[in-house]
Design a protein around this motif. Structure first.
Motif, PDB file in Angstrom:
ATOM      1  N   ARG A 128       0.877  -7.544  -5.286  1.00  0.00           N
ATOM      2  CA  ARG A 128      -0.130  -6.596  -5.738  1.00  0.00           C
ATOM      3  C   ARG A 128       0.106  -5.256  -5.055  1.00  0.00           C
ATOM      4  O   ARG A 128       0.689  -5.200  -3.962  1.00  0.00           O
ATOM      5  N   VAL A 129      -0.352  -4.183  -5.714  1.00  0.00           N
ATOM      6  CA  VAL A 129      -0.157  -2.822  -5.197  1.00  0.00           C
ATOM      7  C   VAL A 129      -1.484  -2.089  -5.140  1.00  0.00           C
ATOM      8  O   VAL A 129      -2.300  -2.181  -6.065  1.00  0.00           O
ATOM      9  N   LEU A 130      -1.693  -1.374  -4.040  1.00  0.00           N
ATOM     10  CA  LEU A 130      -2.798  -0.445  -3.908  1.00  0.00           C
ATOM     11  C   LEU A 130      -2.223   0.954  -3.713  1.00  0.00           C
ATOM     12  O   LEU A 130      -1.263   1.131  -2.958  1.00  0.00           O
ATOM     13  N   VAL A 131      -2.806   1.930  -4.380  1.00  0.00           N
ATOM     14  CA  VAL A 131      -2.399   3.322  -4.199  1.00  0.00           C
ATOM     15  C   VAL A 131      -3.552   4.077  -3.558  1.00  0.00           C
ATOM     16  O   VAL A 131      -4.696   3.999  -4.028  1.00  0.00           O
ATOM     17  N   MET A 132      -3.236   4.796  -2.476  1.00  0.00           N
ATOM     18  CA  MET A 132      -4.250   5.550  -1.753  1.00  0.00           C
ATOM     19  C   MET A 132      -4.009   7.046  -1.915  1.00  0.00           C
ATOM     20  O   MET A 132      -2.866   7.509  -1.866  1.00  0.00           O
ATOM     21  N   LEU A 137       0.847  -1.188   0.000  1.00  0.00           N
ATOM     22  CA  LEU A 137       0.000   0.000   0.000  1.00  0.00           C
ATOM     23  C   LEU A 137       0.884   1.240   0.000  1.00  0.00           C
ATOM     24  O   LEU A 137       1.714   1.416   0.891  1.00  0.00           O
ATOM     25  N   ILE A 138       0.732   2.076  -1.021  1.00  0.00           N
ATOM     26  CA  ILE A 138       1.527   3.292  -1.120  1.00  0.00           C
ATOM     27  C   ILE A 138       0.603   4.491  -1.278  1.00  0.00           C
ATOM     28  O   ILE A 138      -0.585   4.355  -1.570  1.00  0.00           O
ATOM     29  N   GLU A 182      12.067  -1.504  -3.477  1.00  0.00           N
ATOM     30  CA  GLU A 182      12.258  -2.723  -2.686  1.00  0.00           C
ATOM     31  C   GLU A 182      10.923  -3.356  -2.319  1.00  0.00           C
ATOM     32  O   GLU A 182      10.802  -4.588  -2.283  1.00  0.00           O
ATOM     33  N   ALA A 183       9.929  -2.535  -2.054  1.00  0.00           N
ATOM     34  CA  ALA A 183       8.617  -3.078  -1.691  1.00  0.00           C
ATOM     35  C   ALA A 183       7.983  -3.819  -2.861  1.00  0.00           C
ATOM     36  O   ALA A 183       7.430  -4.907  -2.696  1.00  0.00           O
ATOM     37  N   GLY A 187      -3.851   8.476   4.494  1.00  0.00           N
ATOM     38  CA  GLY A 187      -4.704   7.634   5.333  1.00  0.00           C
ATOM     39  C   GLY A 187      -4.177   6.231   5.539  1.00  0.00           C
ATOM     40  O   GLY A 187      -4.860   5.380   6.122  1.00  0.00           O
ATOM     41  N   LYS A 188      -2.949   5.976   5.087  1.00  0.00           N
ATOM     42  CA  LYS A 188      -2.404   4.610   5.139  1.00  0.00           C
ATOM     43  C   LYS A 188      -2.235   4.124   6.579  1.00  0.00           C
ATOM     44  O   LYS A 188      -2.673   3.018   6.924  1.00  0.00           O
ATOM     45  N   SER A 189      -1.610   4.936   7.422  1.00  0.00           N
ATOM     46  CA  SER A 189      -1.400   4.520   8.814  1.00  0.00           C
ATOM     47  C   SER A 189      -2.713   4.412   9.565  1.00  0.00           C
ATOM     48  O   SER A 189      -2.887   3.522  10.412  1.00  0.00           O
ATOM     49  N   THR A 190      -3.642   5.307   9.269  1.00  0.00           N
ATOM     50  CA  THR A 190      -4.962   5.221   9.899  1.00  0.00           C
ATOM     51  C   THR A 190      -5.640   3.904   9.538  1.00  0.00           C
ATOM     52  O   THR A 190      -6.245   3.247  10.389  1.00  0.00           O
TER      53      THR A 190
END
Length: 237
Positions: A209-213, A36-37, A202-203, A43-46
């Motif tokens: 799979r990748v999610l972008v927020m 998740l990037i 590196e991630a 809102g990623k940490s939330t």
């Protein structure tokens, strides 16, 4: 057992009347590494705090391996098999590494007869911890503290591991040496990992799979290879 490790449906959450997450839904598959990037404040940490029960959502539901947790609390989510490595490590600076591990095992309700085995399992994944087990966490380097924070989470034998910005303050090579053995747990233990990370190179190398927020919503979902184009990646930020 469900082939979905973690499923969030319609999550909304905020602070002081300000909405941070807006109707967010995601699925983390069993044995998957999902990255998740997004920009700072997206809102990623939330989201990770909500998924671990540290912040209660104002709307939405959560299921872990197809079951609804007993409550939205860290104790209930931990019992369901979820563990969180928070941003900033969160180690107790005045305690030794052994004391931190002992506290984590006590908190998880692991009987004394099984604690040595749990610690040895962690040391197999992160063997460098053996070198500083008796030192106070406050005297350790950033990389060493990160190992302790991850090791503390692994002591609970989680089936779902939430990692919040593990590369912060680490040199790229050190982060690579740290994330590779964690990613290998997908094969050895079938662990599912949700990785929030800004070191995308590196991630992406270890992710399926990748999610972008952006601004509390997901704006992209796809394979890491779809974001090899740096210009396209920057557009999403």
């Amino acid at each position: 057992m469900s082939d979905t490790a973690l499923e969030a449906l319609g999550l909304s959450a905020g602070f002081g009347g300000r909405e941070v997450l807006q109707d967010v839904s995601l699925t983390l598959k069993a044995g998957e590494i999902l990255c998740l990037i997004g920009h700072n404040g997206a809102g990623k940490s939330t989201l990770l705090r909500v998924l671990f029960g540290l912040h209660r959502p104002s709307a939405g539901t959560l299921r872990v391996f197809g079951a609804t947790p007993a409550s939205y609390t860290p104790a209930a989510l931990g019992a369901a098999g979820v563990a969180l490595v928070p941003e900033g490590r969160g180690v107790f600076p005045d305690l030794t590494v052994d004391e931190i591990f002992g506290l984590a095992l006590w908190s998880a309700g692991v009987p004394s007869s099984g604690q040595k085995e749990r610690i040895e399992e962690v040391l197999e994944v992160l063997p460098r911890i053996r070198e500083f087990r008796t030192r106070r966490a406050g005297t350790l380097s950033g990389g060493q503290q990160q190992m302790v924070s991850i090791g503390r989470a692994l002591l609970t034998r989680p089936r779902v591991l939430l990692l919040d910005e593990p590369s912060i303050g680490l040199a790229p090579k050190l982060f690579q040496d740290l994330i590779r053995p964690i990613a290998a747990l997908r094969q050895s233990r079938g662990m599912s990992i949700l990785l929030v990370e800004q070191n995308v190179r590196e991630a992406f190398a270890v992710s399926d799979r990748v999610l972008v927020m952006r601004s509390g919503r997901f704006i992209f979902e796809g394979a890491p290879a779809e974001l090899d184009d740096h210009a396209k990646l920057m557009e999403l930020f």
